[in-house]
Design a protein around this motif. Structure first.
Motif, PDB file in Angstrom:
ATOM      1  N   MET A 240      40.336 -18.160 -31.789  1.00 19.88           N
ATOM      2  CA  MET A 240      40.437 -17.085 -30.796  1.00 19.88           C
ATOM      3  C   MET A 240      39.983 -15.782 -31.407  1.00 19.88           C
ATOM      4  O   MET A 240      40.383 -15.446 -32.511  1.00 19.88           O
ATOM      5  CB  MET A 240      41.884 -17.006 -30.330  1.00 19.88           C
ATOM      6  N   THR A 241      39.093 -15.070 -30.806  1.00 16.12           N
ATOM      7  CA  THR A 241      38.556 -13.808 -31.324  1.00 16.12           C
ATOM      8  C   THR A 241      39.647 -12.751 -31.379  1.00 16.12           C
ATOM      9  O   THR A 241      40.642 -12.804 -30.634  1.00 16.12           O
ATOM     10  CB  THR A 241      37.420 -13.319 -30.424  1.00 16.12           C
ATOM     11  N   ALA A 242      39.462 -11.793 -32.217  1.00 16.24           N
ATOM     12  CA  ALA A 242      40.459 -10.758 -32.464  1.00 16.24           C
ATOM     13  C   ALA A 242      40.745  -9.940 -31.242  1.00 16.24           C
ATOM     14  O   ALA A 242      39.894  -9.711 -30.419  1.00 16.24           O
ATOM     15  CB  ALA A 242      39.969  -9.859 -33.581  1.00 16.24           C
ATOM     16  N   ARG A 243      42.045  -9.482 -31.177  1.00 13.47           N
ATOM     17  CA  ARG A 243      42.379  -8.424 -30.233  1.00 13.47           C
ATOM     18  C   ARG A 243      42.543  -7.187 -31.060  1.00 13.47           C
ATOM     19  O   ARG A 243      43.287  -7.178 -31.999  1.00 13.47           O
ATOM     20  CB  ARG A 243      43.664  -8.768 -29.493  1.00 13.47           C
TER      21      ARG A 243
ATOM     22  N   ARG B 112      31.031  -6.672 -17.813  1.00 14.00           N
ATOM     23  CA  ARG B 112      32.245  -7.439 -18.046  1.00 14.00           C
ATOM     24  C   ARG B 112      32.592  -7.378 -19.534  1.00 14.00           C
ATOM     25  O   ARG B 112      31.738  -7.062 -20.361  1.00 14.00           O
ATOM     26  CB  ARG B 112      32.041  -8.914 -17.656  1.00 14.00           C
ATOM     27  N   PRO B 113      33.824  -7.732 -19.895  1.00  6.06           N
ATOM     28  CA  PRO B 113      34.167  -7.856 -21.319  1.00  6.06           C
ATOM     29  C   PRO B 113      33.287  -8.913 -21.980  1.00  6.06           C
ATOM     30  O   PRO B 113      32.952  -9.922 -21.357  1.00  6.06           O
ATOM     31  CB  PRO B 113      35.636  -8.291 -21.293  1.00  6.06           C
ATOM     32  N   ILE B 114      32.922  -8.684 -23.240  1.00  5.24           N
ATOM     33  CA  ILE B 114      31.938  -9.557 -23.898  1.00  5.24           C
ATOM     34  C   ILE B 114      32.453 -10.223 -25.159  1.00  5.24           C
ATOM     35  O   ILE B 114      31.730 -10.980 -25.804  1.00  5.24           O
ATOM     36  CB  ILE B 114      30.653  -8.771 -24.220  1.00  5.24           C
ATOM     37  N   ALA B 115      33.715  -9.957 -25.529  1.00  8.15           N
ATOM     38  CA  ALA B 115      34.319 -10.595 -26.693  1.00  8.15           C
ATOM     39  C   ALA B 115      33.415 -10.470 -27.927  1.00  8.15           C
ATOM     40  O   ALA B 115      32.714  -9.456 -28.089  1.00  8.15           O
ATOM     41  CB  ALA B 115      34.659 -12.060 -26.379  1.00  8.15           C
ATOM     42  N   SER B 116      33.361 -11.498 -28.762  1.00  5.64           N
ATOM     43  CA  SER B 116      32.650 -11.397 -30.034  1.00  5.64           C
ATOM     44  C   SER B 116      31.130 -11.430 -29.933  1.00  5.64           C
ATOM     45  O   SER B 116      30.459 -11.315 -30.967  1.00  5.64           O
ATOM     46  CB  SER B 116      33.101 -12.521 -30.979  1.00  5.64           C
TER      47      SER B 116
ATOM     48  N   PHE C  10      30.705   0.026 -26.538  1.00  5.79           N
ATOM     49  CA  PHE C  10      31.470  -0.591 -27.618  1.00  5.79           C
ATOM     50  C   PHE C  10      32.605   0.333 -28.033  1.00  5.79           C
ATOM     51  O   PHE C  10      32.425   1.547 -28.132  1.00  5.79           O
ATOM     52  CB  PHE C  10      30.572  -0.858 -28.829  1.00  5.79           C
ATOM     53  N   ASP C  11      33.787  -0.243 -28.270  1.00  5.29           N
ATOM     54  CA  ASP C  11      34.870   0.549 -28.856  1.00  5.29           C
ATOM     55  C   ASP C  11      35.542  -0.210 -29.998  1.00  5.29           C
ATOM     56  O   ASP C  11      36.626   0.144 -30.444  1.00  5.29           O
ATOM     57  CB  ASP C  11      35.882   0.982 -27.795  1.00  5.29           C
ATOM     58  N   SER C  12      34.885  -1.269 -30.479  1.00  9.45           N
ATOM     59  CA  SER C  12      35.368  -1.983 -31.653  1.00  9.45           C
ATOM     60  C   SER C  12      34.169  -2.534 -32.411  1.00  9.45           C
ATOM     61  O   SER C  12      33.078  -2.649 -31.861  1.00  9.45           O
ATOM     62  CB  SER C  12      36.301  -3.135 -31.249  1.00  9.45           C
TER      63      SER C  12
ATOM     64  N   GLY D 176      34.333  -6.699 -31.252  1.00 11.10           N
ATOM     65  CA  GLY D 176      34.186  -7.133 -29.873  1.00 11.10           C
ATOM     66  C   GLY D 176      35.449  -7.498 -29.145  1.00 11.10           C
ATOM     67  O   GLY D 176      35.384  -8.043 -28.044  1.00 11.10           O
ATOM     68  N   ALA D 177      36.603  -7.213 -29.702  1.00  9.82           N
ATOM     69  CA  ALA D 177      37.838  -7.586 -29.030  1.00  9.82           C
ATOM     70  C   ALA D 177      38.560  -6.397 -28.415  1.00  9.82           C
ATOM     71  O   ALA D 177      39.714  -6.511 -28.008  1.00  9.82           O
ATOM     72  CB  ALA D 177      38.772  -8.303 -29.988  1.00  9.82           C
TER      73      ALA D 177
END
Length: 327
Positions: free
Chosen positions: A1-4, A84-88, A192-194, A197-198
């Motif tokens: 699971m990718t980071a939060r 949309r959110p794009i995760a990693s 981007f704010d990370s 990507g989480a």
């Protein structure tokens, strides 16, 4: 699971109609009207046989796109302009910022800080299991960030290529570089704010494909994302040698003929995401699926649509070792 990480993603839920490349539609045979001095040929002409209509694939993803890699021509679109959110998959941009750095030294050694490991623990991130005090090259960190989707490796790159006197300042600087690069590439809906990507990172299917096409112009990036498994070694803090093995989380690679990358991503807000590319002969296709319940089947269907094949029906995913990160 990718980071939060720093902020919480907001899941975008939308349905939407499937948009596809315009079907090939046969036109009625053009008939030359009889002239005054020539006999009519109307009776000799045979109407053209209509070409079969190409059916757009039905996919589970809430947002998706497929384009011709050479021209950027759209071959399929489903809410392709909706952010949309794009995760990693955001790590594609992190890698691009590093590789686009003028004079970047890919063999530069970067010491692994305890903070990188603490970050993974604190946020439940996917990890390359970097060990404190080991010295990895920038090239190795790219493998570590893009194959097992290591947030620890992404942190190391951000901390190394950002500017400032503290970790926080350097990572904030790096994220600002990611957003600046998005502006340079004309990605108006990509934010981007990370660094991994989480967070509240978001983009559209179309803009992620545009980013991927840019990233794949770099030889190093292309080599990394098509690698199923990487094995390497690094000097350890105790003076010995550490051995690392990282498996690529992208199961489409090695499962669908011609796939050459690119990146997975998964978080609760984003769902399962995939940015992918494949080459057959002289034709390369790029695609994205966002928030899908079956991202690999979706990607295979889209590639079949673009290549005119039926491989998705018999797709068998490459098995991953039991200890492989899932992203």
């Amino acid at each position: 699971m990718t980071a939060r990480v720093l902020t919480t993603r907001v899941a975008a839920v939308a349905g939407g109609a499937l948009l596809a490349l315009s079907p090939l539609t046969a036109q009625a045979a053009q008939v030359t009207p009889p002239t005054q001095n020539a006999p009519s040929t109307h009776a000799l002409q045979t109407p053209q046989t209509p070409r079969p209509t190409q059916t757009a694939p039905v996919i589970a993803a809430k947002g998706a796109t497929l384009v011709d890699g050479a021209t950027g021509t759209s071959l399929f679109a489903k809410e392709a302009d909706t952010a949309r959110p794009i995760a990693s998959t955001a790590k594609i941009m992190a890698a691009s910022v590093v590789l686009d750095t003028k004079g970047v030294d890919l063999e530069r050694r970067v010491p692994v800080k305890q903070e990188y490991r603490d970050f993974v623990t604190q946020h439940g991130s996917s990890t390359a299991d970097l060990q404190t005090g080991d010295k990895l090259t920038v090239r190795q960190l790219l493998y570590a960030a893009l194959l097992p989707s290591g947030a620890d490796a992404a942190y190391a790159l951000a901390d190394t290529f950002g500017t400032g006197s503290t970790n926080d300042e350097r990572t904030a600087s790096f994220i600002a570089q990611m957003n600046h690069k998005a502006g340079e590439l004309g990605l108006a809906h990509t934010k981007f704010d990370s660094f991994d990507g989480a967070g509240a990172d978001a983009s559209t299917p179309d803009e992620l494909v545009k980013l991927a096409r840019h990233a794949m112009q770099n030889d190093t990036f292309r080599t990394v994302v098509k690698t199923k498994q990487y094995k390497g070694e690094a000097p350890a803090a105790n003076g010995r040698t550490r051995y690392y093995t990282w498996n690529n989380t992208n199961q489409l690679l090695g499962s669908y003929d011609g796939v050459i990358g690119i990146k997975t991503g998964t978080t609760t807000p984003a769902g399962d995401c995939l940015v992918f590319a494949a080459t057959r002969g002289d034709k390369t296709l790029y695609g994205t699926v966002l928030n899908s319940k079956d991202r690999y089947a979706d990607a295979a269907k889209l590639l079949d649509h673009g290549f005119g094949t039926t491989k998705a029906k018999t797709l068998k995913l490459r098995a991953l070792p039991a200890d492989t990160q899932r992203d």
